[in-house]
Each structure stands twice: as C-alpha cells, then as structure tokens.
Scaffold this motif. Sequence first.
Motif, mmCIF file in Angstrom:
data_model
loop_
_atom_site.group_PDB
_atom_site.id
_atom_site.type_symbol
_atom_site.label_atom_id
_atom_site.label_comp_id
_atom_site.label_asym_id
_atom_site.label_seq_id
_atom_site.Cartn_x
_atom_site.Cartn_y
_atom_site.Cartn_z
ATOM 1 N N ASP A 386 39.075 107.965 99.696
ATOM 2 C CA ASP A 386 38.930 107.308 100.997
ATOM 3 C C ASP A 386 37.437 107.240 101.338
ATOM 4 O O ASP A 386 36.961 107.983 102.195
ATOM 5 N N PRO A 387 36.673 106.363 100.630
ATOM 6 C CA PRO A 387 35.212 106.349 100.814
ATOM 7 C C PRO A 387 34.835 106.154 102.280
ATOM 8 O O PRO A 387 35.271 105.188 102.898
ATOM 9 N N PRO A 388 34.027 107.065 102.819
ATOM 10 C CA PRO A 388 33.738 107.003 104.256
ATOM 11 C C PRO A 388 32.638 106.002 104.625
ATOM 12 O O PRO A 388 32.505 105.660 105.788
ATOM 13 N N THR A 389 31.827 105.575 103.661
ATOM 14 C CA THR A 389 30.710 104.672 103.972
ATOM 15 C C THR A 389 30.597 103.616 102.876
ATOM 16 O O THR A 389 31.220 103.726 101.811
ATOM 17 N N ASN B 15 26.231 111.270 92.591
ATOM 18 C CA ASN B 15 27.116 110.453 93.432
ATOM 19 C C ASN B 15 26.712 110.540 94.898
ATOM 20 O O ASN B 15 26.530 109.516 95.570
ATOM 21 N N ASP B 16 26.552 111.758 95.388
ATOM 22 C CA ASP B 16 26.230 111.939 96.812
ATOM 23 C C ASP B 16 24.838 111.384 97.140
ATOM 24 O O ASP B 16 24.650 110.728 98.171
ATOM 25 N N THR B 17 23.881 111.655 96.257
ATOM 26 C CA THR B 17 22.509 111.221 96.546
ATOM 27 C C THR B 17 22.412 109.700 96.576
ATOM 28 O O THR B 17 21.779 109.117 97.464
ATOM 29 N N LEU B 18 23.071 109.055 95.617
ATOM 30 C CA LEU B 18 23.026 107.586 95.588
ATOM 31 C C LEU B 18 23.767 106.990 96.781
ATOM 32 O O LEU B 18 23.281 106.056 97.417
ATOM 33 N N ALA B 19 24.942 107.554 97.092
ATOM 34 C CA ALA B 19 25.711 107.025 98.223
ATOM 35 C C ALA B 19 24.908 107.157 99.509
ATOM 36 O O ALA B 19 24.851 106.220 100.324
ATOM 37 N N GLU B 20 24.282 108.303 99.688
ATOM 38 C CA GLU B 20 23.489 108.508 100.909
ATOM 39 C C GLU B 20 22.278 107.566 100.929
ATOM 40 O O GLU B 20 21.892 107.059 101.991
ATOM 41 N N GLY B 21 21.677 107.320 99.754
ATOM 42 C CA GLY B 21 20.555 106.385 99.672
ATOM 43 C C GLY B 21 20.974 104.981 100.057
ATOM 44 O O GLY B 21 20.290 104.297 100.829
ATOM 45 N N ILE B 22 22.113 104.560 99.553
ATOM 46 C CA ILE B 22 22.617 103.213 99.877
ATOM 47 C C ILE B 22 22.879 103.111 101.380
ATOM 48 O O ILE B 22 22.516 102.118 102.031
ATOM 49 N N ASP B 23 23.486 104.146 101.928
ATOM 50 C CA ASP B 23 23.778 104.109 103.361
ATOM 51 C C ASP B 23 22.493 104.101 104.192
ATOM 52 O O ASP B 23 22.428 103.451 105.238
ATOM 53 N N SER B 24 21.486 104.809 103.708
ATOM 54 C CA SER B 24 20.206 104.811 104.442
ATOM 55 C C SER B 24 19.540 103.434 104.380
ATOM 56 O O SER B 24 18.884 103.011 105.333
ATOM 57 N N ALA B 25 19.705 102.749 103.250
ATOM 58 C CA ALA B 25 19.087 101.434 103.098
ATOM 59 C C ALA B 25 19.785 100.378 103.950
ATOM 60 O O ALA B 25 19.203 99.326 104.262
ATOM 61 N N GLY B 26 21.029 100.634 104.299
ATOM 62 C CA GLY B 26 21.759 99.696 105.167
ATOM 63 C C GLY B 26 21.872 98.322 104.534
ATOM 64 O O GLY B 26 22.305 98.194 103.382
ATOM 65 N N GLU B 27 21.437 97.305 105.272
ATOM 66 C CA GLU B 27 21.590 95.921 104.783
ATOM 67 C C GLU B 27 20.681 95.617 103.598
ATOM 68 O O GLU B 27 20.847 94.603 102.924
ATOM 69 N N GLU B 28 19.706 96.482 103.369
ATOM 70 C CA GLU B 28 18.784 96.263 102.237
ATOM 71 C C GLU B 28 19.222 97.047 101.004
ATOM 72 O O GLU B 28 18.416 97.385 100.142
ATOM 73 N N SER B 29 20.498 97.359 100.943
ATOM 74 C CA SER B 29 20.966 98.223 99.852
ATOM 75 C C SER B 29 20.767 97.579 98.473
ATOM 76 O O SER B 29 20.485 98.271 97.491
ATOM 77 N N GLU B 30 20.890 96.243 98.414
ATOM 78 C CA GLU B 30 20.716 95.570 97.112
ATOM 79 C C GLU B 30 19.274 95.754 96.619
ATOM 80 O O GLU B 30 19.033 96.089 95.451
ATOM 81 N N LEU B 31 18.320 95.582 97.529
ATOM 82 C CA LEU B 31 16.911 95.767 97.166
ATOM 83 C C LEU B 31 16.650 97.235 96.813
ATOM 84 O O LEU B 31 15.961 97.548 95.848
ATOM 85 N N PHE B 32 17.259 98.132 97.604
ATOM 86 C CA PHE B 32 17.102 99.563 97.325
ATOM 87 C C PHE B 32 17.586 99.893 95.909
ATOM 88 O O PHE B 32 16.908 100.571 95.133
ATOM 89 N N LEU B 33 18.772 99.410 95.564
ATOM 90 C CA LEU B 33 19.334 99.730 94.246
ATOM 91 C C LEU B 33 18.504 99.123 93.124
ATOM 92 O O LEU B 33 18.326 99.725 92.063
ATOM 93 N N THR B 34 17.985 97.928 93.355
ATOM 94 C CA THR B 34 17.133 97.292 92.345
ATOM 95 C C THR B 34 15.858 98.104 92.150
ATOM 96 O O THR B 34 15.434 98.375 91.016
#
Lengths: 559, 63
Positions: A386-389, B15-34
Amino acid sequence: MHQPNLERRDSVFYDYKIHPFSTPSEMDSAVTHHKVVIVGAGPVGLATALLLAKAGVPSVVIESEAQVSHGSRACAATRRSLEILQQAGASALFVQNGLGWNSGRSYFRNAEVFRMEIPDDENDRFAPVINNPQQYWEEYLVDSVEKSDLIDLRWQTKFLHFEENGEIVRARLDTPEGGYTLQADWLIACDGGRSVIRKELGLRMEGEAYSGNFVIVDVKAPDFDFPTERRCYFDPEWNLGNSILLHRQPYDLWRLDYRLPEGETEVTALERDRIATRVNDVMAMVGKVVDWELDWATVYSANTKTLTDFRKNRVLFAGDAAHLLPIFGIRGANTGFQDAENLAWKLAMVIKGEAGLGLLETYSTERVMAAREICDEAGKSTRMMDPPTKGYELLRSAILSFSLSDPFCAELMHWRTSRPHEYLDSVLNAVDDDNETLIDGISNGAVARNIKLGPDEYLFDHFRFGYHLLVFGGGDEPVDARRLANRHHVRVISVDGGAAHADLDIRSDLPSFAEIYGLPHGGMYLLRPDMHVCGRWQSHDLSRVDTVLENHFRLEAQQ
Amino acid sequence: MTATNIPLAKLEVVNDTLAEGIDSAGEESELFLTKLAFFLAAHHVSEDRLREAVEISLKDLGS
C-alpha cells in the motif's frame, strides 16, 4: 440496559452459539474482590486468562457480545502462537482442524516473481503457520476457559468505564439485567483496536496510518482448489496498481484481501454486486471460476501504531488495545499472544507476592520495544502493499518490473512474517553469564528452541508454569538440583546427565539437542516462564542462576 | 546482469532513500531521477556496466 445481538450471526460454514447471560453475585449486592478483570474475550483476552490460570491466578473475563466474532479475521496462527497456546492448554484443536503451511508466492503479470519459505524442521511440533478462521480460535479458547475453575467468563457484559482508588480498580459494567460494579486489583484491556479503556485514559498511539483501503472477503468455494500457502498478486489487470492476497482456510473457506481502486468508497466496496464482481475477477485471474457463497466482508486500512506504555497504574494493555498492526505478515493476534505470554507470568508473580512491581514494568518496556520493532517491520511490507507516496509507488513499480527480468531486489516483496521478538537488551537478562562468549546456541532474550525427543514428544511438551533450567551434561560434574536456593520457582531439566534430582531427565541420544543450544561440553540455560532465555553458562554454578532469579524478584519499580 | 545476493537490509535502505528523494523532488521527480542516475553512472559505474543496466532497465516497462 445493554442488549447484545442475540440472533445467531449468518454464516455459510460456522454454527454460532448464543452464550447465555448469568447473573453474577455482584448484582445481588455481594461485594467480591477479584485479582484480575480482563475486558474482551477475543483471542488475546482469553489466552491471557488461560495463561494466568496456568500460573494459579483467577480472573474474570467480560465480553459484551453473546457469541464469538464474525469473520475469519486473524485466521493464521504462527508456530510461536501455537507454542504459547500449548502452554495455555489450548493448542490441540487448532492443530487438529487447521491447515498448516510454510510458503508463499508472489505473482506479477502472470509470472511467479517471488517465493518465500518459512524455516521448518523436525524439531518443531507445529507447522510454521496454521490457518483457521477466528471464530474457531475463539471457540477453542472458550472451550478451554470453560474447563478452568479459575476463569469466570461473563458474556453479554459491556464495559462502561472504570475508576482507580489506590490499589483498587472498579469497573462499571452493563448487562441485559442492569448494571453492576466489579472490583479488582488489576484491569487488563484486551478490548481491541477501538479500546474503550484506552480512550477513557486519553492515551494516544505513536506510528503511521496508511490511507489505502483493503476489502477482506470470506467465501466458501469447495471447488476452488489451490495449495495451502499465501498467494499475493500484484497489479492484476482488473485492479492495476493494487494487490490481492489469497489464503486457503479449512471448511472450504477462502480468504481474499484486495486493495480498493483509488476513489472507491467503503460503502460501494461492500455492495454485494461489487463483491461478486471482484471475487469472480480474482478467480478468473487465477484461472478457476467456480461457484461460491459469501460469508463475510469488511473494509480495512493499515496502521502501524503502538502505545508508548502498556501499563497505566493498575491498567494493563495487550493485543490490539495496545498496538495496531497491518494484516500483511499476520502480526495482529500473533503479536497479541506474545503480549499475553509476557504479561501473564509477570503479573502472576506480582499478585502472588513473589516479585515486585519492577518485574511487571518490564512487561511494558519489553513489549513496547517489540511493538516498535514490529511496526518498523510491518511498515516495510505495508509500503510495498500500500505505497503511501508517489515515491514508494514508483519504487514498487520498479521492483515489480525488475522482478520479471533481473530479480536482484525481489526480496523487497518479502512480507516479513510475524516472529518472536528477542529481548536482547532486557534488564531481566543475566549480566555476568557466558552469553557474550558463547557463539552458538540461543542468545539471551531469544525464545528457546523446541527439540524433538521422540516420535510424538518434544521438549516444550514438558514445560509447566515457572522457570526452567536446562542442565546439559558432558562437562562439569552433575549438579544436585536441590542446591538451587530458588528451587521452588524452577523446574530443572537434566539433559544427558547434567543434573541429579531434576524434575525431568532427558537422555536424548540426539546430539542435536546440545548442539542447537551450543553446549556440547555441558552447561546451563535459564529460561523465563515465557520460554525466553535469560541466562546461559558453560559451567554448572547454581549460585549464578540464583543471582539472576533474585534480580527478577527484587527488581525495583520506576513508576 | 544476474540476480545477486544483496542483503535485504541494504535493499530496504535503497528503497526508502530513493522513495523519500522522489517525494522531496515533488513535481521535478523525473529530473531528480535523471540527475541521480547520471551522478551514479558517472561516478560509480563502468561503461559496460552502464550499458547493461540501461538494457535491463528498459525491459518490462509497460503492461
């Protein structure tokens, strides 16, 4: 006046029994002081009562309903739970009527992408997990409770509120014949996730609440034939982005859990037509559409929350009243049984005047620590289910995509099944024993290991209430068990001639016993009444065992 | 590239570090991941390994 539902619940596989209300003596103005009142006759409340009875402590269990609960709910008992239930004298029917299993598979786009097996060997009496709908759990436990002279189970009795006055707790109750007050030394809240007692005390839980809703459905489908194992399907075509769990139960019952698509409400999710469509979709997905009947359905959302203290003066919390855990990993009731096991022996020793409140305080410190660890573990599997984000959602998609071609990260699909907590830092562990130097065996704080002794005979079969001292032969001279100053608290088990005058003398012919315990050349293990190791030595010095026990009995309270 | 025995604890941190990074980048997540992939590839990966990783990551993208 309290009016519980007296109509038998509908079920396509279970015959509910209405348990009558019996007028207690307190309603005739008799004032009876009880040792323990347990609120809630769910699995944890009933197990706590049985374990207290095993220790010689009477209790009153109050239950607002007139019948056992509805739905398969907990449904999967772990081996550790069965070992605890064995000590409570209630494991036999779980085993006799349940379905054992030890593996699970996860699927993505019709491919098996992860398989997990739970360790299982000949030293284990019980299968790693046994499935049984919770109705039967409660029925079996009620059967055992009714056989005990020390447990007074009062159906149709609703807890209203309580007050504390010094060392006395007064619980106000309501029944079909009116209200009355019950007086006791201790109140144990086993009143579930929506605990009235927790709310009355204004206690808040720490942790996370997840937003996704899951539907749990029990269906009877005799022709739906799959192995007894946990099956998880990620991203099925009919429910993209979500996941489905499938568990076989006895009585031709199947338990389905599926995450609701975004935007669907709890109300529409439980409409019969909607459930029918989803159940048929699940069956089509696995390639077996058969006739089925609906038994029960509910909506559920995941939490990983715990109280920060399981004791508030004379009130103790256990099970869902103390912590809320997600279904992934079968942690709820299985964690609750470990609470019950930890609590019962400590409370019993305090009530009998054999130990001080300091020992009871360790119930909270040990189990809160366990709950936090379990919440952490449960959070990991919940973030997959259930991914939260958005971040976790993308990572989940990446893990699943990789799983088809390069499964280097497939283990992140592991649901981290409930396991016994290890009280590694407990103040109850010996401080000057040989734990640090013993590399093999079972560490202080961990639960003891069962050993097969014969065709239908295991070490734990011989355990009774109290401490157990395993004395292994092969090194020092055999000890005389009578020299243990705290002998009356300890059952001594001699292994291969380790002790004279022991309560049990095991000649194993099984070198694995000493090897598993890491003492091939003799030594001792001290086990707490909940079977967790609290000291181990390579010598046979009984004075060191007495020191540990004295520490337990004289531990000072901090509260 | 074949499945390797990366410890679960390490995978969880990734997993956690990347997920948190993506969430921090918000709408710029594609640029962040690149940027993240560029940084890791440039600093820690050989050319052959990078090509292999790109090939594997291109698999099974759609449903």
